[in-house]
Scaffold this active site. Structure first.
Site, PDB file in Angstrom:
ATOM      1  N   GLY A   1      55.346  61.598  36.628  1.00  0.00           N
ATOM      2  CA  GLY A   1      55.778  61.761  35.237  1.00  0.00           C
ATOM      3  C   GLY A   1      54.817  61.186  34.210  1.00  0.00           C
TER       4      GLY A   1
ATOM      5  N   SER B   1      44.426  65.000  47.276  1.00  0.00           N
ATOM      6  CA  SER B   1      45.167  64.689  48.508  1.00  0.00           C
ATOM      7  C   SER B   1      44.234  64.620  49.712  1.00  0.00           C
ATOM      8  CB  SER B   1      46.261  65.734  48.753  1.00  0.00           C
ATOM      9  OG  SER B   1      47.187  65.749  47.695  1.00  0.00           O
TER      10      SER B   1
ATOM     11  N   SER C   1      51.727  70.142  34.845  1.00  0.00           N
ATOM     12  CA  SER C   1      52.475  69.217  35.696  1.00  0.00           C
ATOM     13  C   SER C   1      53.944  69.629  35.712  1.00  0.00           C
ATOM     14  CB  SER C   1      52.361  67.785  35.173  1.00  0.00           C
ATOM     15  OG  SER C   1      53.288  66.942  35.845  1.00  0.00           O
TER      16      SER C   1
END
Length: 342
Positions: free
Chosen positions: A113, A318, A174
């Site tokens: 967030g 990642s 996002s």
């Protein structure tokens, strides 16, 4: 070596592990030990958005949200580093837990967030930069800012970071800020980008320096939506596009309990989806706008796949968490091999 360190770190809470790893990297850089961890990446320069990148493999935004660690991260061999997402005002982000690993699927789910210390903190950090490479700054809106006023937040960040960035990324993709992805569609995208383009011109004239603006898009779009986005990017004179952010889909993690967590999915499961978006986007853009490919890069072959689909540069996140600095060299080698074979 990294696999042993990773196994130890993965025993910690994901967010604790994230912060600890960055603190250790920062300490290593200050003690001038970072070279022991760095990947040996041959210089394979590429010019994109008017900038010369020493190699085409960058670090995606999200790892260093506040600009606290980019000096250390930049010493690991990356061709460029992107920091942020940053917002005008500090904000805590979503409640914890909000970061989840799925090692069996080489995946991460996050619903952070846009937790960050605010744009003023980031600018203060960047003013002290030792890293001499290409630095991108990723900007967003505060969660409490209504979507209809989002442009004000982006303009605030643009003005504050402009003199300190090599390029700026507008993050409208996002899934963890309510309403943010709606800015990608219809008139909303033009209404956001047109004022930013105008302000870019004002800032260029004031400072005598042109800082390119890229837009980061989501993978969860069909071909017609991608075509619409591409048209607006060209119409509004954007300098590049980053494809893609995390996905709200759960393909590849359906069998895992953690896979049910809300948030954006990144890592290996998003690889093919992001590559397909790059390919579709490239067809729509016709080479008129450079693409930075990101999503599921874990080796040289997957990096080359992004370039084959139309990307000029790639970013990792990642894959870097799972594979470590060796991925930088592997990805760069894969891209170099692809170019040599053309």
């Amino acid at each position: 070596m990294y696999s042993h360190v990773r196994d130890l770190l993965f025993r910690l809470n994901p967010e604790t592990s994230h912060e600890f790893s960055l603190d250790m990297l920062g300490a290593a850089e200050r003690l001038k030990l970072i070279g022991l961890m760095a990947a040996k990446v041959p210089e394979t320069p590429v010019e994109v958005m008017g900038l010369r990148f020493p190699n085409p493999v960058g670090l995606a935004a999200g790892l260093d949200k506040n600009g606290d660690y980019f000096n250390a991260l930049g010493a690991l061999g990356f061709g460029f580093v992107e920091i942020g997402t940053i917002t005008p005002r500090p904000q805590p982000g979503n409640a914890q837990p909000r970061l989840f690993r799925i090692p069996e699927a080489k995946a991460i789910i996050n619903r952070m967030g846009f937790n960050n210390k605010g744009v003023d903190h980031l600018v203060a950090q960047v003013k002290k930069r030792r890293y001499q490479g290409i630095l991108g700054i990723n900007i967003g809106k505060n969660a409490t800012t209504p979507v209809e006023n989002a442009v004000d937040d982006y303009l605030t960040c643009l003005r504050k970071v402009y003199d300190h960035a090599d390029y700026i990324t507008v993050n409208i993709s996002s899934p963890n800020t309510p309403g943010l992805r709606s800015l990608q569609f219809g008139d909303s995208l033009s209404q956001l980008l047109a004022p930013l383009k105008k302000e870019q011109g004002v800032l260029q004239q004031a400072g005598g320096r042109y800082v390119p603006i890229a837009v980061k898009i989501a993978p969860d779009m069909d071909d017609s939506e991608i075509a619409q986005v591409a048209g607006v990017l060209l119409q509004e004179g954007m300098d590049g596009v980053i494809a893609t952010n995390t996905t709200i889909g759960r393909e590849g993690v359906e069998g895992y309990d953690t896979g049910k967590e809300a948030g954006g999915l990144s890592g290996l499961p998003v690889r093919d989806k992001s590559t397909a978006v790059i390919q579709s986007l490239n067809q729509c853009l016709g080479g008129k706008l450079p693409i930075i490919g990101v999503g599921g890069i874990f080796d040289g072959a997957s990096a080359a796949d992004k370039v084959r689909a139309g990307a000029s540069l790639v970013q990792v996140y990642s894959g870097f968490i799972y594979e470590g600095p060796a991925l930088i060299a592997a990805a760069a080698a894969g891209i170099a091999s692809y170019h040599q074979g053309q």
